[in-house]
Design an enzyme around this catalytic site. Structure first.
Site, mmCIF file in Angstrom:
data_model
loop_
_atom_site.group_PDB
_atom_site.id
_atom_site.type_symbol
_atom_site.label_atom_id
_atom_site.label_comp_id
_atom_site.label_asym_id
_atom_site.label_seq_id
_atom_site.Cartn_x
_atom_site.Cartn_y
_atom_site.Cartn_z
ATOM 1 N N CYS A 130 -2.056 9.026 2.434
ATOM 2 C CA CYS A 130 -2.068 8.628 1.543
ATOM 3 C C CYS A 130 -3.164 9.377 -0.070
ATOM 4 O O CYS A 130 -3.296 8.754 -0.724
ATOM 5 C CB CYS A 130 -1.804 7.093 0.966
ATOM 6 N N GLU A 149 0.735 -1.581 -0.156
ATOM 7 C CA GLU A 149 0.106 -0.396 -0.206
ATOM 8 C C GLU A 149 0.698 1.505 0.078
ATOM 9 O O GLU A 149 1.404 1.420 0.955
ATOM 10 C CB GLU A 149 -1.050 -0.088 1.323
HETATM 11 P P1 NAD Z 1 8.196 5.391 4.945
HETATM 12 O O1 NAD Z 1 8.108 3.994 3.251
HETATM 13 O O2 NAD Z 1 9.260 6.375 4.903
HETATM 14 O O3 NAD Z 1 8.463 4.343 6.009
HETATM 15 C C1 NAD Z 1 7.215 3.146 6.262
HETATM 16 C C2 NAD Z 1 7.748 2.580 7.295
HETATM 17 O O4 NAD Z 1 8.896 1.662 6.429
HETATM 18 C C3 NAD Z 1 8.459 3.243 8.727
HETATM 19 O O5 NAD Z 1 7.643 1.588 9.432
HETATM 20 C C4 NAD Z 1 9.512 2.660 7.838
HETATM 21 O O6 NAD Z 1 10.322 2.620 9.335
HETATM 22 C C5 NAD Z 1 10.164 1.424 7.611
HETATM 23 N N1 NAD Z 1 11.098 1.820 6.391
HETATM 24 C C6 NAD Z 1 11.625 2.360 6.053
HETATM 25 N N2 NAD Z 1 12.915 1.932 4.845
HETATM 26 C C7 NAD Z 1 13.014 1.239 4.697
HETATM 27 C C8 NAD Z 1 13.269 0.180 4.754
HETATM 28 N N3 NAD Z 1 14.602 0.602 4.174
HETATM 29 N N4 NAD Z 1 13.838 -1.706 4.917
HETATM 30 C C9 NAD Z 1 11.880 -1.794 5.352
HETATM 31 N N5 NAD Z 1 11.589 -0.831 6.007
HETATM 32 C C10 NAD Z 1 11.692 0.766 5.961
HETATM 33 O O7 NAD Z 1 6.496 6.471 4.918
HETATM 34 P P2 NAD Z 1 6.261 7.045 5.470
HETATM 35 O O8 NAD Z 1 7.064 8.565 5.795
HETATM 36 O O9 NAD Z 1 6.305 6.590 7.664
HETATM 37 O O10 NAD Z 1 4.850 7.052 5.587
HETATM 38 C C11 NAD Z 1 3.981 7.472 4.116
HETATM 39 C C12 NAD Z 1 3.905 7.123 3.296
HETATM 40 O O11 NAD Z 1 3.450 6.468 3.462
HETATM 41 C C13 NAD Z 1 3.285 7.954 2.642
HETATM 42 O O12 NAD Z 1 3.932 8.063 0.874
HETATM 43 C C14 NAD Z 1 2.003 7.822 1.892
HETATM 44 O O13 NAD Z 1 0.680 7.724 0.539
HETATM 45 C C15 NAD Z 1 2.213 5.760 1.931
HETATM 46 N N6 NAD Z 1 0.723 5.423 2.638
HETATM 47 C C16 NAD Z 1 0.225 4.122 2.352
HETATM 48 C C17 NAD Z 1 -1.318 4.391 2.315
HETATM 49 C C18 NAD Z 1 -1.054 3.185 1.671
HETATM 50 O O14 NAD Z 1 -2.668 2.844 2.174
HETATM 51 N N7 NAD Z 1 -1.580 3.244 0.240
HETATM 52 C C19 NAD Z 1 -1.511 4.422 3.863
HETATM 53 C C20 NAD Z 1 -1.375 5.366 4.975
HETATM 54 C C21 NAD Z 1 0.978 6.080 4.123
#
Ligand code: NAD
Length: 476
Positions: free
Chosen positions: A283, A249
């Site tokens: 998102c 997602e």
């Molecule tokens: P992010 O991708 O920076 O982080 C998400 C998660 O991934 C966190 O737990 C983070 O610690 C982890 N992470 C970061 N780097 C990683 C790696 N290399 N390996 C494994 N895990 C890692 O996103 P964010 O800033 O926390 O959230 C915002 C983003 O999430 C936005 O792009 C938003 O659109 C998206 N989002 C999507 C949905 C959906 O359902 N499509 C819902 C909510 C948020």
């Protein structure tokens, strides 16, 4: 804070290296808690625990699993204000947004309690051979769940509930900004009857190596991620080595289209929800507003008035509509998008200035006549900023709405339902809100197309993400 350690095999533990990290309250920048940071050795313990717990859990009847999930819904529903408060403290969102999230999060337990008993298979005659084709769904295996900070409860429960309904054990890695809500949920799940080890929580400062390690453990069969498209790509690469089942997602860049035949009050109300739910840190947030020239001024005036009426402040206070953004980086990125658009010629109708601290606040902001080269039209703003453009031709606005690598959600406002449905079908999005600014519903398949993701959460599809289909060719 009561729970700040790792949760492994139903018990609280320090990380293997004894490292901890701070969780900050975004409203006043104070330290809320110091949380244990998981290491690879902790991930191995969690995987062992999940494997052992899953053997028994997967063998239970669907009804037995459903009743545990139903109990989790009841317990969480009885404690919504406590969860909402914690969500506000670590994420910043206003109380109404936090209550909305807590309620939505709890509903996944109820929905998947109902779905646990509906993993329908089928039996039919093979057309040529006459053999029987039996199709059934089985739990896929251990699942690694990685969640973002914008919905600290709901993005977790949207994965945990279907995984448990399917019969899987999980290891969840919450976002470093907001691990406390997921940790606080664990005693509740234990009280509901979730056996020790079935759900493990590993906050960490080492997300990359820790998650990658788990994706290479042969017991893991599913990776379910919610977050940015960039990190999603990395996890897909990591998942490739073991050919894991991915549910992704990812990011969005939602267009919101207001046709000249829309009910403008309905459109304003929908736009407020689509833009300001979770103060734009969603998102699903409307990122690009396309308003027909004939109604652009009246829409912009009424929408700006609604934005101006919102009260900004510490989300823990009762009458606040708009809390702080989650951290300084997010706030600075939002401020950049506004200054970039204004420099390129956008009209600033409301907001646009970073208030004095403490706290990572950014005010509700309206930009009109945003030029096509503004960066905020390409990337997720992820804040309370509405970027309004105009259009005159239906085909043109559909082409502009589709002109993005994302495809999560779009919003369409028109009183002509024939036109509305025709436009919905031509939009390259996994979800469309038609005369509605809110699409999220546990009973509906949530997810995107193109680079917004793979798979669906919620609905009937959500549990199948954690199941494998098995076909048996039989004769008797
Ligand atoms: P992010 O991708 O920076 O982080 C998400 C998660 O991934 C966190 O737990 C983070 O610690 C982890 N992470 C970061 N780097 C990683 C790696 N290399 N390996 C494994 N895990 C890692 O996103 P964010 O800033 O926390 O959230 C915002 C983003 O999430 C936005 O792009 C938003 O659109 C998206 N989002 C999507 C949905 C959906 O359902 N499509 C819902 C909510 C948020």
């Amino acid at each position: 804070m009561d729970h700040t350690d790792l949760y492994i095999n139903g018990a609280w533990r320090e990380g293997a290296a004894g490292q901890r990290f701070d969780v900050i309250n975004p409203a006043d920048e104070t330290v809320l808690a110091s949380v244990a940071s998981a290491e690879i050795a902790d991930a191995d313990l969690a995987l062992d625990a999940a494997e052992a717990a899953m053997a028994d859990w997967a063998a239970r009847t669907p009804r037995a699993r459903a009743e545990v999930l139903r109990k989790a819904w009841e317990l969480m529903t009885a404690r919504l204000p406590d969860f909402a408060r914690l969500i506000t403290l670590e994420n910043g969102k206003a109380g109404t947004d936090a209550m909305g999230e807590a309620t939505y999060a709890a509903e996944f337990f109820r929905w998947f309690a109902e779905e646990a008993v509906r993993a329908d298979g089928m039996i039919t005659h093979a057309p040529a051979s006459g053999a029987r084709i039996i199709v059934q769904h089985k739990p896929a295996g251990l699942a690694v769940l990685v969640t973002p900070w914008n919905y600290p409860a709901a993005m977790g429960t949207r994965k945990i509930a279907p995984a448990l309904a399917a019969g899987c054990g999980v290891i969840i890695k919450p976002a470093g900004e907001t691990p406390l809500t997921m940790l606080a949920l664990m005693p509740l799940l234990a009280e509901a009857g979730v056996p020790p080890g079935l759900v493990n929580v590993l906050p960490t400062t080492q997300s990359g190596p820790l998650v990658d390690h788990m994706l290479h453990d042969p017991r893991v069969r599913v990776v379910s991620f919610t977050g940015s498209t960039g990190v999603g790509r990395k996890l897909l690469r990591g998942a490739a080595d073991q050919v894991l089942k991915p549910a992704m997602e990812l990011g969005g860049n939602a267009p919101l289209i207001v046709f000249e035949d829309a009910d403008i009050d309905v459109a304003v109300e929908g736009a407020m929800l689509a833009k300001m739910r979770n103060l734009g840190e969603a998102c699903t947030a409307a990122n690009r507003f396309y308003v027909h020239e004939d109604v652009a001024e009246v829409f912009t005036e009424r929408f700006t008035a609604a934005m101006a009426a919102l009260k900004m402040g510490n989300g823990i206070e009762n009458d606040v509509d708009v809390g702080p953004l989650v951290n300084a980086d997010t706030r600075d990125k939002v401020a950049y998008f506004v200054s970039d658009a204004v420099e390129k010629g956008a009209e600033l109708r409301l907001g646009g200035a970073v208030p004095n601290g403490p706290g990572f606040f950014y005010p509700p902001t309206v930009l009109a006549r945003v030029p096509e080269n503004a960066d905020c039209l390409r990337d997720e703003i992820f804040g309370p900023v509405a970027a309004i453009q105009t259009f005159t031709e239906q085909d043109d606005v559909i082409a502009r709405a589709n002109d993005t690598e994302y495809g999560l959600v779009a919003y369409v406002f028109t009183e002509n339902m024939k036109r509305g449905l025709q436009v919905c079908e031509r939009l390259e999005y996994g979800m469309v809100g038609l005369n509605r600014g809110l699409v999220s519903d546990p009973a509906a398949p949530f997810g995107g197309v193109k680079q917004s993701g793979l798979g669906r959460e919620g609905g009937h599809e959500g549990m199948l993400e954690f199941m494998e289909t098995q076909y048996i060719s039989a004769s008797w």
